[in-house]
Design an enzyme around this catalytic site. Structure first.
Site, PDB file in Angstrom:
ATOM      1  N   ASP A   1      33.777  39.352  38.306  1.00 12.71           N
ATOM      2  CA  ASP A   1      35.213  39.631  38.198  1.00 12.71           C
ATOM      3  C   ASP A   1      35.484  41.131  38.291  1.00 12.71           C
ATOM      4  O   ASP A   1      36.434  41.565  38.948  1.00 12.71           O
ATOM      5  CB  ASP A   1      35.765  39.103  36.870  1.00 12.71           C
ATOM      6  CG  ASP A   1      35.809  37.580  36.840  1.00 12.71           C
ATOM      7  OD1 ASP A   1      35.608  36.976  37.899  1.00 12.71           O
ATOM      8  OD2 ASP A   1      36.045  37.017  35.757  1.00 12.71           O
ATOM      9  N   ARG A   2      34.661  41.909  37.617  1.00 11.26           N
ATOM     10  CA  ARG A   2      34.878  43.366  37.604  1.00 11.26           C
ATOM     11  C   ARG A   2      34.801  43.941  39.021  1.00 11.26           C
ATOM     12  O   ARG A   2      35.625  44.771  39.409  1.00 11.26           O
ATOM     13  CB  ARG A   2      33.832  44.012  36.698  1.00 11.26           C
ATOM     14  CG  ARG A   2      34.022  45.508  36.507  1.00 11.26           C
ATOM     15  CD  ARG A   2      32.842  46.081  35.724  1.00 11.26           C
ATOM     16  NE  ARG A   2      32.787  45.502  34.397  1.00 11.26           N
ATOM     17  CZ  ARG A   2      33.246  46.114  33.310  1.00 11.26           C
ATOM     18  NH1 ARG A   2      33.799  47.306  33.414  1.00 11.26           N
ATOM     19  NH2 ARG A   2      33.151  45.545  32.130  1.00 11.26           N
ATOM     20  N   GLU A   3      33.815  43.508  39.793  1.00 16.06           N
ATOM     21  CA  GLU A   3      33.658  43.992  41.152  1.00 16.06           C
ATOM     22  C   GLU A   3      34.820  43.521  42.026  1.00 16.06           C
ATOM     23  O   GLU A   3      35.348  44.274  42.850  1.00 16.06           O
ATOM     24  CB  GLU A   3      32.324  43.517  41.729  1.00 16.06           C
ATOM     25  CG  GLU A   3      32.068  43.904  43.179  1.00 16.06           C
ATOM     26  CD  GLU A   3      31.956  45.418  43.384  1.00 16.06           C
ATOM     27  OE1 GLU A   3      31.962  45.834  44.549  1.00 16.06           O
ATOM     28  OE2 GLU A   3      31.878  46.165  42.386  1.00 16.06           O
TER      29      GLU A   3
ATOM     30  N   GLU B   1      41.447  37.345  19.629  1.00 15.47           N
ATOM     31  CA  GLU B   1      40.732  36.085  19.852  1.00 15.47           C
ATOM     32  C   GLU B   1      39.665  36.306  20.910  1.00 15.47           C
ATOM     33  O   GLU B   1      39.754  37.238  21.700  1.00 15.47           O
ATOM     34  CB  GLU B   1      41.686  34.986  20.336  1.00 15.47           C
ATOM     35  CG  GLU B   1      42.953  34.824  19.540  1.00 15.47           C
ATOM     36  CD  GLU B   1      43.974  33.980  20.306  1.00 15.47           C
ATOM     37  OE1 GLU B   1      43.550  33.108  21.096  1.00 15.47           O
ATOM     38  OE2 GLU B   1      45.166  34.213  20.118  1.00 15.47           O
TER      39      GLU B   1
ATOM     40  N   LYS C   1      38.003  35.420  24.447  1.00 17.36           N
ATOM     41  CA  LYS C   1      38.507  34.925  25.727  1.00 17.36           C
ATOM     42  C   LYS C   1      37.495  33.918  26.268  1.00 17.36           C
ATOM     43  O   LYS C   1      36.425  34.292  26.734  1.00 17.36           O
ATOM     44  CB  LYS C   1      38.686  36.076  26.709  1.00 17.36           C
ATOM     45  CG  LYS C   1      39.303  35.656  28.036  1.00 17.36           C
ATOM     46  CD  LYS C   1      39.507  36.864  28.929  1.00 17.36           C
ATOM     47  CE  LYS C   1      40.172  36.446  30.231  1.00 17.36           C
ATOM     48  NZ  LYS C   1      39.308  35.537  31.033  1.00 17.36           N
TER      49      LYS C   1
ATOM     50  N   ASP D   1      35.697  31.470  28.708  1.00 15.87           N
ATOM     51  CA  ASP D   1      35.515  31.532  30.156  1.00 15.87           C
ATOM     52  C   ASP D   1      35.536  30.120  30.725  1.00 15.87           C
ATOM     53  O   ASP D   1      34.493  29.487  30.941  1.00 15.87           O
ATOM     54  CB  ASP D   1      34.197  32.236  30.486  1.00 15.87           C
ATOM     55  CG  ASP D   1      34.161  32.736  31.923  1.00 15.87           C
ATOM     56  OD1 ASP D   1      35.225  32.747  32.569  1.00 15.87           O
ATOM     57  OD2 ASP D   1      33.081  33.113  32.398  1.00 15.87           O
TER      58      ASP D   1
ATOM     59  N   ARG E   1      46.889  25.368  35.590  1.00 17.88           N
ATOM     60  CA  ARG E   1      47.763  26.519  35.789  1.00 17.88           C
ATOM     61  C   ARG E   1      48.368  26.510  37.186  1.00 17.88           C
ATOM     62  O   ARG E   1      49.529  26.833  37.370  1.00 17.88           O
ATOM     63  CB  ARG E   1      46.982  27.819  35.576  1.00 17.88           C
ATOM     64  CG  ARG E   1      47.833  29.055  35.807  1.00 17.88           C
ATOM     65  CD  ARG E   1      47.013  30.343  35.695  1.00 17.88           C
ATOM     66  NE  ARG E   1      47.872  31.492  35.928  1.00 17.88           N
ATOM     67  CZ  ARG E   1      48.173  31.976  37.130  1.00 17.88           C
ATOM     68  NH1 ARG E   1      47.669  31.396  38.215  1.00 17.88           N
ATOM     69  NH2 ARG E   1      48.967  33.012  37.266  1.00 17.88           N
TER      70      ARG E   1
ATOM     71  N   GLU F   1      42.298  26.451  26.933  1.00 13.97           N
ATOM     72  CA  GLU F   1      41.225  26.608  27.914  1.00 13.97           C
ATOM     73  C   GLU F   1      40.280  25.425  27.819  1.00 13.97           C
ATOM     74  O   GLU F   1      39.849  25.045  26.724  1.00 13.97           O
ATOM     75  CB  GLU F   1      40.461  27.897  27.626  1.00 13.97           C
ATOM     76  CG  GLU F   1      39.661  28.414  28.793  1.00 13.97           C
ATOM     77  CD  GLU F   1      40.492  29.318  29.696  1.00 13.97           C
ATOM     78  OE1 GLU F   1      39.932  29.804  30.695  1.00 13.97           O
ATOM     79  OE2 GLU F   1      41.684  29.544  29.422  1.00 13.97           O
TER      80      GLU F   1
ATOM     81  N   TYR G   1      45.344  27.684  22.152  1.00 15.94           N
ATOM     82  CA  TYR G   1      45.680  28.979  21.568  1.00 15.94           C
ATOM     83  C   TYR G   1      47.142  29.374  21.692  1.00 15.94           C
ATOM     84  O   TYR G   1      47.505  30.508  21.330  1.00 15.94           O
ATOM     85  CB  TYR G   1      44.814  30.071  22.181  1.00 15.94           C
ATOM     86  CG  TYR G   1      44.722  30.047  23.699  1.00 15.94           C
ATOM     87  CD1 TYR G   1      45.832  30.289  24.505  1.00 15.94           C
ATOM     88  CD2 TYR G   1      43.508  29.781  24.324  1.00 15.94           C
ATOM     89  CE1 TYR G   1      45.740  30.278  25.879  1.00 15.94           C
ATOM     90  CE2 TYR G   1      43.390  29.760  25.705  1.00 15.94           C
ATOM     91  CZ  TYR G   1      44.510  30.023  26.476  1.00 15.94           C
ATOM     92  OH  TYR G   1      44.423  29.994  27.846  1.00 15.94           O
TER      93      TYR G   1
ATOM     94  N   LYS H   1      46.713  40.189  21.228  1.00 15.86           N
ATOM     95  CA  LYS H   1      48.110  39.761  21.322  1.00 15.86           C
ATOM     96  C   LYS H   1      48.926  40.368  20.183  1.00 15.86           C
ATOM     97  O   LYS H   1      48.467  40.382  19.028  1.00 15.86           O
ATOM     98  CB  LYS H   1      48.203  38.232  21.237  1.00 15.86           C
ATOM     99  CG  LYS H   1      47.434  37.491  22.310  1.00 15.86           C
ATOM    100  CD  LYS H   1      47.506  35.990  22.089  1.00 15.86           C
ATOM    101  CE  LYS H   1      46.713  35.238  23.154  1.00 15.86           C
ATOM    102  NZ  LYS H   1      46.710  33.763  22.913  1.00 15.86           N
TER     103      LYS H   1
ATOM    104  N   LYS I   1      37.700  42.725  29.015  1.00 13.47           N
ATOM    105  CA  LYS I   1      36.574  42.023  29.615  1.00 13.47           C
ATOM    106  C   LYS I   1      35.275  42.699  29.199  1.00 13.47           C
ATOM    107  O   LYS I   1      35.081  43.893  29.408  1.00 13.47           O
ATOM    108  CB  LYS I   1      36.703  42.017  31.149  1.00 13.47           C
ATOM    109  CG  LYS I   1      37.967  41.355  31.676  1.00 13.47           C
ATOM    110  CD  LYS I   1      37.993  39.869  31.367  1.00 13.47           C
ATOM    111  CE  LYS I   1      37.068  39.086  32.270  1.00 13.47           C
ATOM    112  NZ  LYS I   1      37.478  39.021  33.673  1.00 13.47           N
TER     113      LYS I   1
ATOM    114  N   CYS J   1      10.695  27.399  57.880  1.00 12.53           N
ATOM    115  CA  CYS J   1      10.212  27.046  56.551  1.00 12.53           C
ATOM    116  C   CYS J   1       8.931  27.824  56.227  1.00 12.53           C
ATOM    117  O   CYS J   1       7.999  27.832  57.039  1.00 12.53           O
ATOM    118  CB  CYS J   1       9.935  25.547  56.467  1.00 12.53           C
ATOM    119  SG  CYS J   1       9.235  25.024  54.882  1.00 12.53           S
TER     120      CYS J   1
ATOM    121  N   CYS K   1       5.934  24.943  55.971  1.00 17.96           N
ATOM    122  CA  CYS K   1       5.451  24.106  57.088  1.00 17.96           C
ATOM    123  C   CYS K   1       5.823  24.656  58.454  1.00 17.96           C
ATOM    124  O   CYS K   1       5.400  24.102  59.479  1.00 17.96           O
ATOM    125  CB  CYS K   1       5.981  22.685  56.940  1.00 17.96           C
ATOM    126  SG  CYS K   1       7.773  22.538  57.178  1.00 17.96           S
TER     127      CYS K   1
ATOM    128  N   CYS L   1      14.983  22.834  54.966  1.00 16.02           N
ATOM    129  CA  CYS L   1      13.885  22.448  55.854  1.00 16.02           C
ATOM    130  C   CYS L   1      14.035  20.954  56.127  1.00 16.02           C
ATOM    131  O   CYS L   1      13.974  20.144  55.194  1.00 16.02           O
ATOM    132  CB  CYS L   1      12.532  22.738  55.206  1.00 16.02           C
ATOM    133  SG  CYS L   1      11.141  22.024  56.134  1.00 16.02           S
TER     134      CYS L   1
ATOM    135  N   CYS M   1       6.492  18.435  54.928  1.00 15.93           N
ATOM    136  CA  CYS M   1       6.530  19.734  54.238  1.00 15.93           C
ATOM    137  C   CYS M   1       5.923  19.564  52.849  1.00 15.93           C
ATOM    138  O   CYS M   1       6.453  18.810  52.019  1.00 15.93           O
ATOM    139  CB  CYS M   1       7.977  20.212  54.141  1.00 15.93           C
ATOM    140  SG  CYS M   1       8.161  21.841  53.403  1.00 15.93           S
TER     141      CYS M   1
END
Length: 683
Positions: free
Chosen positions: A32-34, A111, A113, A115, A134, A171, A223, A286, A310, A404, A407, A422, A428
């Site tokens: 998420d951060r990225e 609270e 969070k 996930d 949502r 959640e 919540y 909150k 986060k 593979c 094999c 494969c 294999c």
């Protein structure tokens, strides 16, 4: 200027790919951060250079989890998302803004969070009415049938004082135990494991079959309450009211009266969260006073009185030494990174998952790179980034294998799947050994004394080439082998002989048809009671079986189209393996020639029990309503599409009591007794 345009186009392509992986493939390929960092960078560039505006830019998209297969419902009160913060400085800025706007220090309810996936539960006069995702914040999917299977969500409220109409927000999440079990099952049938519990929860909630949802072990925490008037003067008080009404709320709630107390809460749970039985990725702060919440209001996307902090995933930096490729029993190829040992979250990490070719390409991971490793879902180490500043000068892009490693067969990749495979299923070595190990496992044929190493030993010595070879083994073949003596050899042979008593449904699971897990095997065995009938079944006929979709049907057809698999089945038959269901005694002919569809939940019987009663009274179960259906046996929460189709086609709709009378049972106790008569006793 051309460089700016190239940068914007590159960011748009990356974000489009990340969105596709997350929302379509259900396989997120960045944290998420990225993702937030890339989105913020693109947003800033587009603001600075409006000449490069594009209405299809990822910055114009509104996140949505809508699914066309579900009925869509408009939220009476919009479901907003939360603004994210990632540092103590940003939390202090949030508190400073609130204090400035309210002219007095506010109290804050903190609270964890969770996930998972956001849900809105509607209650009227204390009774559960519907559950809606949502979606886009205004409209969501009705997933009521699936949510009813979550035992922690009350259908009828306790206590008193609840509004006549309210939407309870919370959640839905998947505990670590359920997540581990689900991924083990998916890996066993050749499915891509879920990347984290959040995606597992979201994917489960969108299942079309609520029986699948019930087995996956979802849970929920609530919540918030949305109603025409507040249910309590504070958020903390609202949580207490929810608890008295029978809702599950978080036990990790704390009332904080300063930013220092907030940060103390965050630091505490940033460490202690690793001991929790579920995934949490941050804390939610909150404003506690509900009047202040209303005064502060909201932006178009998020409330101004709340923010999410986060947690930063614990990471370690180390060098990527090499990449191995593992081949599973279904042929799925998984790249695994070999790392210079590094300490991470209390353990020494030497290997990490690379998932698939797309993940490697997306991060531009190369051998010799200094990489960032973290524990995905706090469970599986994975590479999440590369320190480009430390990349060797002679570095070259990583080339994913085309054949593979075991094999030499050229790999294949289906358009809708992330992994390479494969296709050499019968030649294999790791696939052969993997299928034998699966066949002897406890949930399959339960052959004791043969573990992974012993199976590999027998394969290496030419004693096992497929599952049917197990029934050719004799004690004298095993005694000379390393770690095996006379007693061990006899125990193995006796256990193999005992496996001939294993019922057909488990044999069907054991033979290892791709995508056919335990539950699907039971459904197939009930609907198609012999291996010969299953071999003859067309794709269309297979699709009539409950829980069998196009991918599973295609896999079954392909399995039996291979003459090598048919030859193995014939050898199993000669060995005495159970390849057809044991017939239970018919109780009557009262439903002879009648085709019945079951929908909903019932007071006295489960749906499998009702299906058994239908069969034992000579009726036929159908999975969907059609013009050939005689009756729709309707329970509570009946599927609206089935009901609509039945009414349109003039199919007679009957109740549980009607059904009891039709089979000649005076009462449910008598029917329960009938169900117990001559039940087969199987190993």
């Amino acid at each position: 200027m051309n460089e700016v345009k190239q940068k914007i186009d590159h960011l748009r392509r990356v974000l489009d790919r990340l969105n596709h992986n997350y929302y379509v493939l259900n396989a997120p390929s960045a944290e998420d951060r990225e993702y937030d960092r890339l989105m913020a960078e693109l947003t800033a560039l587009e603001a600075e250079h409006p000449e490069f505006d594009d209405p299809n830019s990822p910055t114009r998209r509104v996140g949505s989890d809508l699914t066309r297969e579900f009925e869509q419902v408009r939220h009476r009160y919009p479901m907003l998302s939360l603004a994210n913060t990632y540092s103590e400085e940003e939390v202090r800025e949030f508190v400073a803004r609130i204090d400035k706007e309210t002219d007095t220090p506010a109290a804050y309810c903190c609270e964890l969070k969770f996930d998972g996936t956001a849900i809105s539960l509607t209650y009227e006069n204390g009774r559960f009415v519907r559950a809606v995702t949502r979606g886009d914040g205004t409209v969501g999917d009705d997933v009521s049938a699936n949510v009813r299977t979550i035992r922690s969500i009350p259908m009828n409220l306790m206590g008193e004082g609840w509004p006549a109409y309210m939407e309870v927000r919370g959640e839905i999440y998947m505990p670590h135990e359920s997540f581990g079990r689900l991924n083990a099952e998916r890996a066993d049938i050749g499915e891509e494991p879920f990347a984290n519990p959040r995606n597992a929860a979201a994917g489960t909630l969108k299942q079309q079959n609520s029986a699948v949802v019930a087995r996956r072990g979802l849970d929920a925490v609530l919540y918030a309450v949305q109603a025409d008037a507040p249910v309590a003067p504070s958020h903390y008080g609202t949580l207490q009211m929810l608890k008295t009404w029978g809702f599950k709320t978080s036990s990790a709630v704390r009332l904080c009266r300063s930013v220092d107390e907030i940060m103390e809460y965050i630091r505490h749970w940033d460490t202690e969260r690793h001991a929790l039985p579920y995934e949490t990725d941050g804390a939610v702060i909150k404003v506690d006073d509900t009047k202040l919440q209303r005064d502060l209001g909201a932006t178009a996307k998020a409330p101004r009185w709340a923010v999410a902090y986060k947690f930063k995933a614990e990471q370690a930096s180390t060098r990527l030494v090499s990449v191995d490729f593992q081949v599973g029993r279904t042929g799925a190829v998984t790249p695994v990174a070999n790392l210079e040992p590094v300490r991470l979250a209390g353990t020494t990490v030497k290997r990490a998952s690379l998932h698939n070719a797309e993940q490697i390409e997306l991060l531009d991971i190369r051998v010799g790179d200094t990489v960032l490793v973290e524990k995905g879902g706090e469970i599986i180490p994975k590479i999440v980034g590369v320190d480009l500043s430390r990349r060797p000068a002679d570095s070259v892009p990583f080339r994913y294998i085309t054949h593979c490693p075991e094999c030499g067969t050229e790999l294949v990749k289906e358009p809708d799947e992330a992994k390479h495979y494969c296709p050499n299923a019968t030649g294999c070595p790791p696939q052969i050994v993997g299928r034998i190990v699966h066949y002897i496992s406890r949930k399959a044929m339960n052959i004791e004394g043969l573990g992974d190493e012993t199976v590999q030993l027998l394969y290496n010595n030419g004693l096992l080439g497929d599952i049917a070879n197990l029934y050719d083994l004799e004690a004298e073949h095993l005694v000379p082998l390393e770690r095996l003596g006379q007693k061990s050899a006899e125990n193995i042979i006796n256990s193999i002989a005992k496996s001939l008593q294993v019922p057909y449904s488990r044999v069907l699971f054991a033979i290892g048809i791709r995508y056919v897990g335990e539950t699907t095997a039971r459904k197939l065995a009930a609907a198609v009671p012999s291996i010969d009938a299953l071999m003859r079944a067309s794709r269309e006929e297979l699709l009539e079986v409950e829980e069998v979709g196009g991918k599973i049907a295609d896999s079954i057809v392909a399995y039996f189209a291979d003459p090598r698999n048919v030859a193995i089945i014939d050898r199993l038959r000669r060995a005495g393996v159970q390849l057809e269901a044991v017939q239970t005694e018919k109780l009557s002919e009262s439903l002879a020639g009648r085709k019945i569809v079951i929908s909903g939940t019932f007071e006295h019987f489960s749906r499998p029990e009702l299906k058994e009663l239908i069969e034992r009274h000579s009726g036929t179960n159908q999975s969907s309503v059609s013009k050939t259906t005689d009756y729709l046996l309707a329970g509570a929460g009946i599927g609206p599409k089935k009901l609509e189709t039945a009414e349109k086609l003039g199919v007679r709709i009957i109740s549980e009591e009607d059904f009891m009378r039709m089979i000649g049972a005076k009462n449910t106790e008598e029917s329960e007794t009938l169900l117990k008569i001559q039940q087969p006793t199987l190993f």
